[in-house]
Design an enzyme around this catalytic site. Structure first.
Site, PDB file in Angstrom:
ATOM      1  N   ARG A  74      40.435  52.047 -27.919  1.00 36.80           N
ATOM      2  CA  ARG A  74      39.751  51.107 -28.820  1.00 36.80           C
ATOM      3  C   ARG A  74      40.397  49.733 -28.655  1.00 36.80           C
ATOM      4  O   ARG A  74      41.615  49.599 -28.806  1.00 36.80           O
ATOM      5  CB  ARG A  74      39.896  51.603 -30.256  1.00 36.80           C
ATOM      6  CG  ARG A  74      39.148  50.780 -31.294  1.00 36.80           C
ATOM      7  CD  ARG A  74      39.382  51.350 -32.686  1.00 36.80           C
ATOM      8  NE  ARG A  74      38.644  50.617 -33.698  1.00 36.80           N
ATOM      9  CZ  ARG A  74      39.042  49.480 -34.257  1.00 36.80           C
ATOM     10  NH1 ARG A  74      40.191  48.930 -33.898  1.00 36.80           N
ATOM     11  NH2 ARG A  74      38.304  48.897 -35.181  1.00 36.80           N
ATOM     12  N   LYS A 114      47.788  44.537 -31.848  1.00 34.57           N
ATOM     13  CA  LYS A 114      48.481  45.002 -33.067  1.00 34.57           C
ATOM     14  C   LYS A 114      49.910  44.477 -33.145  1.00 34.57           C
ATOM     15  O   LYS A 114      50.511  44.080 -32.149  1.00 34.57           O
ATOM     16  CB  LYS A 114      48.444  46.535 -33.131  1.00 34.57           C
ATOM     17  CG  LYS A 114      47.041  47.031 -33.492  1.00 34.57           C
ATOM     18  CD  LYS A 114      47.006  48.503 -33.819  1.00 34.57           C
ATOM     19  CE  LYS A 114      45.577  48.913 -34.177  1.00 34.57           C
ATOM     20  NZ  LYS A 114      45.430  50.356 -34.340  1.00 34.57           N
TER      21      LYS A 114
HETATM   22  C1  9MG Z   1      39.609  50.705 -37.576  1.00 31.39           C
HETATM   23  N1  9MG Z   1      40.764  50.832 -36.717  1.00 31.39           N
HETATM   24  C2  9MG Z   1      41.751  49.914 -36.533  1.00 31.39           C
HETATM   25  N2  9MG Z   1      42.661  50.390 -35.674  1.00 31.39           N
HETATM   26  C3  9MG Z   1      42.237  51.622 -35.297  1.00 31.39           C
HETATM   27  C4  9MG Z   1      42.740  52.602 -34.453  1.00 31.39           C
HETATM   28  O1  9MG Z   1      43.893  52.447 -33.812  1.00 31.39           O
HETATM   29  N3  9MG Z   1      42.056  53.728 -34.299  1.00 31.39           N
HETATM   30  C5  9MG Z   1      40.876  53.929 -34.961  1.00 31.39           C
HETATM   31  N4  9MG Z   1      40.238  55.095 -34.757  1.00 31.39           N
HETATM   32  N5  9MG Z   1      40.346  53.028 -35.805  1.00 31.39           N
HETATM   33  C6  9MG Z   1      41.032  51.895 -35.953  1.00 31.39           C
END
Ligand code: 9MG
Length: 303
Positions: A275, A241
Site C-alpha cells: 500500500r 510513514k
Molecule cells: C489506512 N491505512 C494506513 N496505513 C495502512 C496500512 O499500513 N495498512 C492498511 N491496510 N491500511 C492502512
C-alpha cells in the site's frame, strides 16, 4: 518481462474477489504485475500525508486514474484519517467523502476499489457503490463491523493496531511483537471465519506504524515470514510513514526512496500487496523484487 499467473505464484494466493477476468478487465491478466501495488486515495482534509490536496472529488478521481495508469492494481479510498492524533469524523461526513468517489471510479475502471473504513455503514455503502475490498485498520472490531462485512462478498483486510489512532503512538509496548501481531491476526481471522466469512476472502496486515515504535516496525518487516505463514496474503503499508522519518531523519516529502526500499524488502519477504502513495516508484520496486526472486530461483537460491 511480463509475469504470467504461472510464473508469479503470489497471484494464485490473491483472494478471488481481487482477481480480474482477463476478458473483462482493461488490464489483461498478463499485463498486471503481482505482487500488487495498492494506491492510496485520501479523500480527507487531514490525510496521512497529502493534507487536503485531493479534497475535491474531481481531483481525487483524477489522482486515482493517474495511479492506475502508473500501475496500481488496487485503489484504497479513505474518508477518515488514521494518522496518529487524527480526529474522528461522523458516518455522514465519511459517506459524503467516499461514496461519490467510489461510484465515479467504479464507472471508469475495472481495477478493484478498496474502502478504508472501520464503520459498518460505510462498509455496506461503499460495497454497494462499487468497492470490492474492505480495508479495516481495526480488523472488524467495531460493533456491527463483522456482520456488515459478512453481508458483502468483499475481500477483507484485517490490520493490527495497538490502541486507537489518536493515542496509539504515546507508549506502544510489546513482549514479542511478531508473535503478538500474529496471534491477533489469527484471532481476528478466526472471528471472521466463525461469522461465515470464507477463508479466501481474507488478507492480513501487521499495521506498520499503528501503535508501534521503530524497532517494532522493523521487527515486523524482518519477521514477515512468520506472518505469511498464517496462510493469508499479507499487505504492507510503509510509504511516507514516520518510521522512515525516524530511520532516515527525513521529512514526509523526502521519504520516497526509503519507502521504495522497504517495499522491495517486503515483497522479497513475501508481501502480496504493498500500500503506497507513491505508485510509479513502488511499481518499479516491485518489478525489481519479482525479477530478483525469479533469478534467485533460477540459480537455486532463496531471497
Ligand atoms: C489506512 N491505512 C494506513 N496505513 C495502512 C496500512 O499500513 N495498512 C492498511 N491496510 N491500511 C492502512
Amino acid at each position: 518481462m511480463a509475469e504470467s499467473a504461472e510464473r508469479c505464484p503470489p497471484f494464485a494466493s490473491l483472494p478471488p474477489t481481487l482477481r480480474r477476468d482477463p476478458l473483462t478487465t482493461r488490464y489483461p491478466l498478463a499485463a498486471i504485475r503481482f505482487p500488487a501495488v495498492m494506491g492510496v486515495l485520501n479523500c480527507t482534509p487531514d490525510s496521512f500525508s497529502d493534507g487536503g490536496r485531493f479534497a475535491s472529488r474531481d481531483a481525487a478521481i483524477e489522482h486515482a486514474l493517474r495511479m492506475i495508469e502508473e500501475g496500481a492494481g488496487l485503489i484504497d479510498v479513505g474518508g477518515e484519517s488514521t494518522r496518529p492524533g487524527a480526529q474522528a469524523v461522523s458516518v455522514e461526513e465519511e459517506l459524503e467523502r467516499v461514496v461519490p468517489v467510489i461510484e465515479a471510479l467504479a464507472a471508469r475502471t475495472k481495477i478493484p476499489i478498496s474502502i478504508d473504513t472501520s464503520k459498518p455503514a460505510v462498509m455496506t455503502a461503499a460495497v454497494r457503490a462499487g468497492a470490492s475490498m474492505i480495508n479495516d485498520v481495526r480488523a472488524l472490531r467495531e460493533p456491527g463491523a463483522i456482520a456488515a462485512a459478512a453481508g458483502t462478498q468483499a475481500t477483507i483486510c484485517l490490520m493490527h493496531m495497538q490502541g486507537e489512532p489518536r493515542t496509539m503512538q504515546a507508549d506502544p509496548r510489546y513482549g514479542d511483537v511478531v508473535a503478538e501481531v500474529a496471534d491477533f491476526l489469527r484471532e481476528r481471522a478466526g472471528a471472521c471465519l466463525a461469522s461465515g466469512i470464507a477463508k479466501d476472502r481474507l488478507v492480513v496486515d501487521p499495521g506498520i506504524g499503528f501503535g508501534k515504535r521503530l524497532e517494532h516496525n522493523l521487527a515486523l518487516l524482518a519477521g514477515l515470514p512468520a506472518l505469511t505463514a498464517l496462510g493469508w496474503p499479507v499487505v504492507i503499508g510503509v510509504s511516507r510513514k514516520s518510521m522512515l522519518g525516524a530511520l532516515l531523519g527525513r521529512s514526509v516529502d523526502q521519504r520516497i526512496a526509503g519507502g521504495v526500499a522497504m517495499a522491495t524488502a517486503a515483497v522479497l519477504a513475501g508481501a502480496s500487496i504493498v500500500r503506497t502513495h507513491d505508485v510509479a516508484e513502488t511499481v518499479d520496486a516491485v518489478k525489481v523484487a519479482v525479477a530478483l526472486r525469479e533469478a534467485a530461483k533460477n540459480v537455486g537460491c532463496r531471497l
